[in-house]
Design an enzyme around this catalytic site. Structure first.
Site, short mmCIF file in Angstrom:
data_model
loop_
_atom_site.label_atom_id
_atom_site.label_comp_id
_atom_site.label_asym_id
_atom_site.label_seq_id
_atom_site.Cartn_x
_atom_site.Cartn_y
_atom_site.Cartn_z
CB THR A 123 -0.92 0.01 1.24
OG1 THR A 123 -1.56 1.29 1.37
CG2 THR A 123 -0.13 -0.24 2.51
CG ASP A 124 -1.02 5.05 -0.98
OD1 ASP A 124 -1.60 4.40 -0.10
OD2 ASP A 124 -1.55 6.02 -1.57
CD GLU A 125 -3.32 3.58 4.30
OE1 GLU A 125 -3.19 3.59 5.53
OE2 GLU A 125 -4.39 3.27 3.72
CE1 TYR A 147 -3.18 -2.50 5.56
CE2 TYR A 147 -3.32 -0.14 5.16
CZ TYR A 147 -3.26 -1.43 4.68
OH TYR A 147 -3.29 -1.66 3.32
CE LYS A 151 -0.04 -4.75 2.81
NZ LYS A 151 -0.41 -6.09 2.25
#
Length: 340
Positions: A123-125, A147, A151
């Protein structure tokens, strides 16, 4: 290719499977999914009768099962993950178990069997809050929620297996994704389904946090491009290139459904809320991929899908869903709301 798609009954994973069966009929696809609350085998109904498709219910943390399945595949595409930031704030341990330990189990099986490709869907997060500009694949990871940290931890396991065991790995980092079959706890399907029922749309804080929304069909095509044309050892960002705030998403949804602005409700902001994500996808674009679905068009199509498929989402918005909803969304007091 013979593919093992873990988490293939989820939102993005099922779109990837449906595209693969349609666009690559010579491939064989085995889906492994635990069918947690966000996994739904009905997402795979369109391919259920395909001769080159097989579904296995199971957990990526089950080493014996994973090893058995990986023996007969050429590539692994790992979508399996706990993925909702709000839930990670409430129960971070579950995210570490699936996103880090589960990834390790898959990597071990891949190493033992000698798979030709291992693609980790991230994810870009993991880049954290991006005040200006856009993140490139060379930027450091600065996750700020359990989260995104889990990741990032999964990614680091992937990198370690690349460096230590020369495993042919690829990572994709996708931006916020929307479209059909998305579990209605995420912002766009939540706003759509609430608005259909004339319920309030909970907007975090002042609604100014910005995201780059990409349609699920574009995201899945990007992952497929990275899998088939990408270079082993590389990471690829997958983003549309837009910037839309939570307040603007609410306005788009209400406009598409011809609902009043009075349905907007500002709620207590998310803990450690990242204000902005943005990724540079030039590396993936260099492989010939382009996003094709503009947000306004894709959102209207998505609204129509949820209007026509109430039998899919209504059963999901019951029981535990509403228990979590009430715990998570705390309306601002009137005086606080006026100060936004």
């Amino acid at each position: 290719m013979r593919l093992l798609v873990s988490g293939g009954a989820g939102f993005i994973g099922s779109e990837f499977v449906r595209q693969t069966i349609s666009n690559h009929p010579e491939d064989r696809v085995v889906v492994l999914d635990k069918l947690t609350y966000a996994g739904n085998v009905r997402n795979l109904d369109p391919v259920a009768q395909s001769a080159n498709y097989r579904f296995v219910e199971g957990d990526i943390c089950d080493g014996t099962l994973v090893a058995e399945l990986v023996r007969d595949v050429d590539a692994i595409v790992n979508f399996a993950a706990e993925s909702h930031v709000d839930r990670s704030l409430e129960a971070p341990g579950q995210f570490i178990q699936t996103d880090v330990f589960g990834t390790y189990v898959l990597l071990e099986a891949a190493r033992a069997s000698g798979v030709e490709r291992f693609l980790q869907v991230s994810t870009d997060e993991v880049y954290g809050d991006v005040e200006e500009g856009s993140s490139t694949e060379h930027d450091p990871l600065r996750p700020r929620s359990p989260y995104s940290a889990s990741k990032a931890g999964g990614e680091m396991m992937v990198w370690a297996y690349r460096a230590s065991y020369s495993l042919p790995v690829i990572t994709t980092r996708g931006s916020n994704t929307y479209g059909p079959y998305q579990y209605p706890e995420k912002i766009i399907p939540l706003f759509i389904t609430n608005a259909i029922d004339d319920q309030l749309l909970p907007i975090y804080g002042d609604g100014s946090a910005v995201r780059d929304y990409i349609h699920v069909a574009d995201h899945a095509r990007g992952i497929d491009t990275a899998l088939r044309q990408g270079t082993a050892g590389q990471d690829y960002n997958v983003g549309y290139g837009g910037a839309t705030s939570g307040g603007e998403v609410a306005d788009l949804v209400l406009g598409a459904l011809d609902k009043p602005a009075s349905l907007k409700q500002h709620v207590r902001d998310r803990l450690g809320h990242d204000r902005r994500y943005s990724v540079n996808s030039d590396r993936l674009r260099g492989l010939g991929w382009r996003p094709l679905v503009p947000l306004d068009h894709g959102l209207r199509e998505t609204v129509q899908w949820y209007r026509e498929n109430e039998q899919w989402w209504r059963p999901l918005k019951s029981g535990e869903f509403w228990e979590f909803y009430r715990r998570n969304y705390k309306p601002l007091q009137a005086d606080a709301a006026q100060g936004l």
